[in-house]
Write an enzyme that holds these catalytic residues in place. Structure first.
Site, PDB file in Angstrom:
ATOM      1  N   ARG A 121      12.774  33.460 -11.302  1.00 46.31           N
ATOM      2  CA  ARG A 121      12.786  34.555 -10.460  1.00 46.31           C
ATOM      3  C   ARG A 121      13.036  34.424  -8.839  1.00 46.31           C
ATOM      4  NH1 ARG A 121       9.817  35.227 -14.546  1.00 46.31           N
ATOM      5  NH2 ARG A 121       9.694  33.016 -14.133  1.00 46.31           N
ATOM      6  N   THR A 122      12.403  33.187  -8.470  1.00 44.12           N
ATOM      7  CA  THR A 122      12.745  33.104  -6.880  1.00 44.12           C
ATOM      8  C   THR A 122      13.989  32.895  -6.638  1.00 44.12           C
ATOM      9  OG1 THR A 122      10.579  32.042  -7.251  1.00 44.12           O
ATOM     10  CG2 THR A 122      11.949  31.831  -5.278  1.00 44.12           C
ATOM     11  N   LYS A 155      24.568  10.932  -5.950  1.00 46.02           N
ATOM     12  CA  LYS A 155      25.328   9.827  -5.324  1.00 46.02           C
ATOM     13  C   LYS A 155      24.641   9.022  -4.286  1.00 46.02           C
ATOM     14  CE  LYS A 155      29.626  12.316  -5.747  1.00 46.02           C
ATOM     15  NZ  LYS A 155      30.693  13.034  -5.045  1.00 46.02           N
ATOM     16  N   ARG A 185      13.847  24.981  -2.394  1.00 49.98           N
ATOM     17  CA  ARG A 185      12.886  24.897  -3.218  1.00 49.98           C
ATOM     18  C   ARG A 185      13.231  23.225  -3.546  1.00 49.98           C
ATOM     19  NH1 ARG A 185      10.579  27.626  -8.457  1.00 49.98           N
ATOM     20  NH2 ARG A 185       9.821  28.956  -6.950  1.00 49.98           N
ATOM     21  N   HIS A 242       4.087  28.369  -1.074  1.00 49.65           N
ATOM     22  CA  HIS A 242       5.081  29.337  -1.556  1.00 49.65           C
ATOM     23  C   HIS A 242       5.119  30.637  -0.893  1.00 49.65           C
ATOM     24  CE1 HIS A 242       7.796  30.754  -4.054  1.00 49.65           C
ATOM     25  NE2 HIS A 242       7.480  30.519  -5.464  1.00 49.65           N
TER      26      HIS A 242
END
Ligand code: NCD
Length: 315
Positions: free
Chosen positions: A51-52, A80, A101, A129
């Site tokens: 969703r986000t 890497k 995120r 959040h």
């Protein structure tokens, strides 16, 4: 230069929250516009999301921006050995704003301190959040007609759940009464309870979860047990199915009570509840689009007045 990043909702005043909710309302009325034509939005997701990420990307796309980014860090130079700092500095060369995120608490704050473009925190570990909170507030207002003086019941994983941590902080402006319903192992952390005391937020703690306990709720906010944050999976197994909301438990609920859940749902709300008028979690997820359109615009310096007078509306 003013830092327009959104790292934690705790930085926002009541007035600013209400301003952003008004912006979101404009986007609910008209989500398709060319307000961000020519802009590039980067979405960097170092942790899983449905969703986000999709609602941030839809938000940008519906406003005419273009989107770059990744949904899985395994395909990036992080594998890497590239540092977060280098990734952020580099993406800042390409995009006007970064939605990120990350699994580390504090990663968004760090990124906002080094990046020349605004950062929107789309979740940092078990910490915060804030964009979820904006859509939660929008939904609470939409269903209750006010944000003031509400009884909000938070259920489930209050230890690791970043959505409840952010919501708690944002509600300090609105004289809430919280009820924390969690097994002992997943109780609201002490520093959030201290935060409540410092800000005069009333709270009651429960371990039992039944029709009687939730009968006073205006909002019943269910959460998933955050499996990915456990170091001991045996402990997860012990607590994961502790609180399942079943239809008969709504027998004494207020008629106006709404059930919210940031989703994904695992085993917190039985499917029979989806058709009950108290269920509101899918509409809540829809509001994520409008709230995130508001947050992207605000971070890019676009004002409510500009949005109200916008002539680029498509439909
Ligand atoms: C939440 C999250 O990522 O913190 N999901 C979301 O953004 N809607 C809740 C969760 O994952 O349980």
């Amino acid at each position: 230069m003013e830092n327009r990043s959104l790292v934690t909702i705790a930085d926002h005043s009541r007035q600013k929250i209400e301003y952003l909710l008004q912006m979101a309302r404009q986007f609910e009325l008209h989500p398709n516009r060319l307000l961000l034509q020519g802009r590039v939005v980067a979405t960097l997701f170092f942790e899983p999301s449905t969703r986000t990420r999709l609602s941030f990307e839809t938000a940008a796309n519906r406003l005419g921006a273009r989107v770059i980014g990744f949904a899985d860090p395994k395909v990036t130079s992080g594998t890497k050995g590239e540092t977060l700092k280098d990734t952020i500095m580099m993406v800042s060369n390409y995009a006007d704003i970064i939605v990120m995120r990350h699994y580390l608490e504090g990663a968004a704050r760090y990124a906002s301190e080094i990046a020349p473009v605004p950062i929107i925190n789309a979740g940092d570990g078990a910490n915060q959040h804030p964009s979820q909170t904006m859509l939660d507030l929008y939904t609470i207002y939409q269903t209750q007609g006010t944000l003031d003086n509400l009884h909000i019941y938070l259920v489930g994983d209050l230890k690791y759940g970043r959505t409840v941590h952010s919501l708690l902080m944002a509600m300090r402006h609105f004289n809430p009464t919280f009820h924390f319903i969690a097994p002992e192992e997943l109780a609201m952390p002490a520093h959030y309870k201290d935060y409540c005391r410092q800000h005069g937020i009333r709270y009651v703690e429960h371990q039992e979860f039944d029709a009687e306990v939730i009968s006073g709720a205006d909002i019943l906010y269910m959460t998933r047990v955050q499996r990915e944050r456990f170091t001991d999976l045996m402990e997860y197994e012990r607590v994961k199915d502790r609180y399942l909301l079943k239809l008969p438990m709504l027998a004494q609920a207020k008629p106006t009570m709404k059930i919210l859940h940031p989703l994904p749902r695992v085993n917190e709300i039985e499917y029979a509840i989806d058709d009950d008028p108290h269920a509101y979690y899918f509409q809540q997820a829809r509001n994520g689009l409008f709230a995130r359109q508001a947050l992207i615009c605000d971070a890019l310096g676009i004002t409510l007045e500009q949005i109200e007078n916008d002539t680029t509306i498509l439909s």
